[in-house]
Design an enzyme around this catalytic site. Structure first.
Site, mmCIF file in Angstrom:
data_model
loop_
_atom_site.group_PDB
_atom_site.id
_atom_site.type_symbol
_atom_site.label_atom_id
_atom_site.label_comp_id
_atom_site.label_asym_id
_atom_site.label_seq_id
_atom_site.Cartn_x
_atom_site.Cartn_y
_atom_site.Cartn_z
ATOM 1 N N CYS A 1 -4.681 2.334 -3.829
ATOM 2 C CA CYS A 1 -3.376 3.018 -3.109
ATOM 3 C C CYS A 1 -2.335 1.902 -3.188
ATOM 4 C CB CYS A 1 -3.864 3.372 -1.674
ATOM 5 S SG CYS A 1 -4.935 4.566 -1.370
ATOM 6 N N ASP B 1 3.418 -4.490 8.181
ATOM 7 C CA ASP B 1 2.014 -3.574 8.183
ATOM 8 C C ASP B 1 0.883 -4.529 8.231
ATOM 9 O OD1 ASP B 1 -0.403 -2.511 7.228
ATOM 10 O OD2 ASP B 1 0.468 -1.657 5.408
ATOM 11 N N LYS C 1 -10.121 -0.640 10.497
ATOM 12 C CA LYS C 1 -10.196 -1.914 9.479
ATOM 13 C C LYS C 1 -10.532 -3.029 10.414
ATOM 14 C CE LYS C 1 -7.157 -0.177 6.086
ATOM 15 N NZ LYS C 1 -7.995 0.620 4.986
ATOM 16 N N HIS D 1 0.746 -1.198 -0.040
ATOM 17 C CA HIS D 1 -0.099 0.220 -0.088
ATOM 18 C C HIS D 1 0.822 1.151 0.063
ATOM 19 C CE1 HIS D 1 -2.791 3.068 1.948
ATOM 20 N NE2 HIS D 1 -3.835 2.072 1.573
ATOM 21 N N GLN E 1 -4.375 -5.157 7.219
ATOM 22 C CA GLN E 1 -5.509 -6.074 6.576
ATOM 23 C C GLN E 1 -5.202 -7.473 7.279
ATOM 24 O OE1 GLN E 1 -7.448 -5.060 4.427
ATOM 25 N NE2 GLN E 1 -6.768 -2.857 4.018
#
Lengths: 149, 421
Positions: free
Chosen positions: B379, B215, B241, B138, B218
């Site tokens: 993104c 990261d 999220k 991303h 998600q």
């Protein structure tokens, strides 16, 4: 919000499938790029201005059906117009797609197919991308990309 | 296959052991209508809807417990501080962090990544050092590193992605070298749903003396996360999220790394002593929490973590896998559809393109039927370039989605085909 078929009228679908003036003008007097960072739509508009008339206009690029059809119809409408006339048409077009009024009297009839865009605020930038590039080419004779942001 | 054919699939029972209908009750928005149709919310990878318990935890604090933290001697302030620290401990447990003090509240994943880049990265990197990313990152896990690279003279490189949307581990092994200082990777791809082999990457990175930044934005809504088992050095995520509030996220880092890091933002709350001759800084985590933190949001995020932890995870994973498989099968039958991202073991994120139809147009037609998807470059422009597409349509499924919603998506796509011929 209206239904999808009110937005995607057959003229729009036709110009999306077979865009008119989808070519480069090798001896263009002006050109400008339009870029929508939100969706990545990108197109370039070429212009040949002679004796204060848009003698030829074309575009190339990739984008959604609305931005492609709008660019295609734009080229068919502004050819033969003066830069000032083209600018006035854009103003009228912009008022229509942003819901600030219906298709005005001075708007070429075939652009009225974009009246449905006002119901889809997320798509206004798609419909006006080529016009912003055209205006940039007319006003600045610029080579910098214009953005709808 | 026709839309009627897609509808016929309704009779197939979903192998779901827990009560999705009851779960949906906790999300009032899922009963709403959009454009005259029941909302079919399939944009969960952009932001998930919030259960009542999360919103109530935030509201209860705001209405009945609000005070600033680490500030007052008064009772309310002490209670607020306790609630905030409890939220930290809850989230530390949520990712199996060994010590709650290693968990820093931030404004979200983006802020967390910028903090690591500007504090850790700026301290340890020298000209010519390498920051290794992946092609599927991303922008939030690309741009902070590019900014850092420009500041310190480092080089940003990317591990390639295979056509199926998996990370090329052999290439990663080749790319990780003596100049690699940082390997920053998405635990789960926001476009492809691919679950990356973080533990293997961490092994390679650590052997080369690099740190691993993960990261997890998600990943946290879909998988139980264990930062120790992953071998991560930093792990970051966002509240919104994972069924929690916006405006809050966390950065977890190994204590030794955090303690060696200078502050990034200066302000109240992050100091030991301030004078015009010099200022000393608070220990972690306070050193990295300048100013009044997002207190009610942190409490809401902790409520979301508790809500997630209370779910029967084996059943949740089976349910989400079923939704993904079912939706993939239905969507694949729409003429001209190509699924983007077919790595084995991916989470319930379904990206696809329709031959000759721009993702934006697909998204608009689906929206007129109440089906909310994301249609864009997500993104992740470098990944779009790698996949040679300007964008994709992404349907991302959450725990509260149903097979009927997958069917609504497929029916919508048949309508798209009808409109565009």
């Amino acid at each position: 919000m209206s239904s999808a078929s009110e937005l995607y009228q057959s003229i729009i679908l036709d110009h999306n499938r077979s865009p008119r003036n989808f070519r480069e003008i090798k001896d263009a007097s002006r050109s400008a790029e339009g870029y929508n960072p939100l969706c990545g739509d990108q197109l370039r508009v070429w212009l040949k201005v002679e004796d204060d008339k848009i003698a030829d206009v074309s575009f190339q690029g990739s984008g959604c059906a609305i931005s492609k059809a709008s660019a295609s119809l734009m080229t068919t409408v502004v050819k033969g117009k003066t830069p000032a006339e083209a600018a006035r048409i854009f103003e009228s077009f912009h008022r229509m797609v942003t819901g600030q009024g219906g298709p005005a009297d001075d708007l070429p009839a075939k652009l009225a197919v974009f009246a449905g865009v006002r119901e889809f605020p997320a798509r206004v930038k798609c419909a006006s991308l080529a016009w912003h590039a055209l205006r940039n080419a007319l006003e600045q004779a610029g080579t910098d990309p214009v953005s709808t942001e | 296959m026709s839309a009627a054919g897609a509808r016929a699939e309704v009779v197939t029972p979903a192998p779901v052991g827990f009560d999705v209908a009851r779960l949906r009750h906790e999300f009032p928005i899922l009963r709403s209508h959009v454009n005259g149709h029941p909302l079919v919310y399939l944009d969960n990878a952009a932001t998930a809807q919030k259960p009542r318990s999360v919103v109530e935890a935030e509201a209860d604090f705001t209405l009945l417990g609000n005070a600033n933290v680490h500030r007052g001697v008064h009772t309310l302030s002490q209670r607020a501080t306790q609630a905030y620290d409890d939220a930290r401990a809850t989230l530390a447990r949520f990712i199996n962090a060994p010590d709650p003090a290693e968990l820093i509240f931030t404004a979200g994943t983006t802020a967390s990544l910028n903090l690591v880049a500007q504090s850790h990265g700026r301290t340890v990197l020298t000209p010519g050092d390498e920051i290794l990313l992946t092609e599927m990152e991303h922008h939030s896990n690309i741009v902070p590193w590019q900014l850092l690279a420009g500041q310190v003279g480092a080089v940003v490189r990317a591990i390639p992605v295979t056509d199926a949307g998996a990370l090329d581990l052999a290439a990663a092994a080749r790319l990780i070298g003596p100049r690699t200082r940082i390997v920053a990777v998405a635990h789960v791809s926001n476009v492809l749903g691919t679950v990356n082999p973080v533990a293997e990457l961490a092994g390679l990175a650590h052997a080369a003396g690099a740190v691993v930044v993960v990261d997890g934005a998600q990943a946290v809504p879909h998988l139980p996360v264990d930062v120790q088992a992953l071998g991560a050095d930093f792990y970051v995520a966002s509240g919104h999220k994972m069924y929690g509030p916006t405006g809050v996220g966390f950065l977890w880092g190994r204590r030794a790394l955090l303690e060696a890091m200078p502050p990034w933002l200066g302000g109240g709350g992050m100091i030991q002593q301030v004078s015009f001759d010099g200022t000393t800084y608070a220990p972690v985590p306070a050193r990295f929490e300048a100013g009044t933190p997002p207190i009610s949001q942190a409490i809401g995020m902790a409520a979301a973590a508790r809500w997630l932890q209370a779910l029967p995870w084996a059943e949740v994973e089976a349910h989400e896998r079923d939704l993904l498989d079912y939706a993939t099968a239905l969507v694949s039958r729409v003429p001209g559809v190509r699924v983007v991202g077919t790595a084995p073991g991916k989470v319930s994120v379904l990206s696809f393109v329709l031959d000759g139809i721009h993702p934006h147009d697909v998204g608009t037609v689906l929206d007129t039927r109440g089906v909310a998807v994301r249609a864009s470059h997500h993104c992740a422009q470098p990944l779009m370039r790698r996949l040679k597409t300007p964008g994709t349509v992404r349907a991302s499924f959450a725990v509260y989605n149903t097979r009927a919603e997958a069917e609504a998506l497929a029916e919508g796509l048949h309508e798209v085909r009808k409109v565009f011929g």
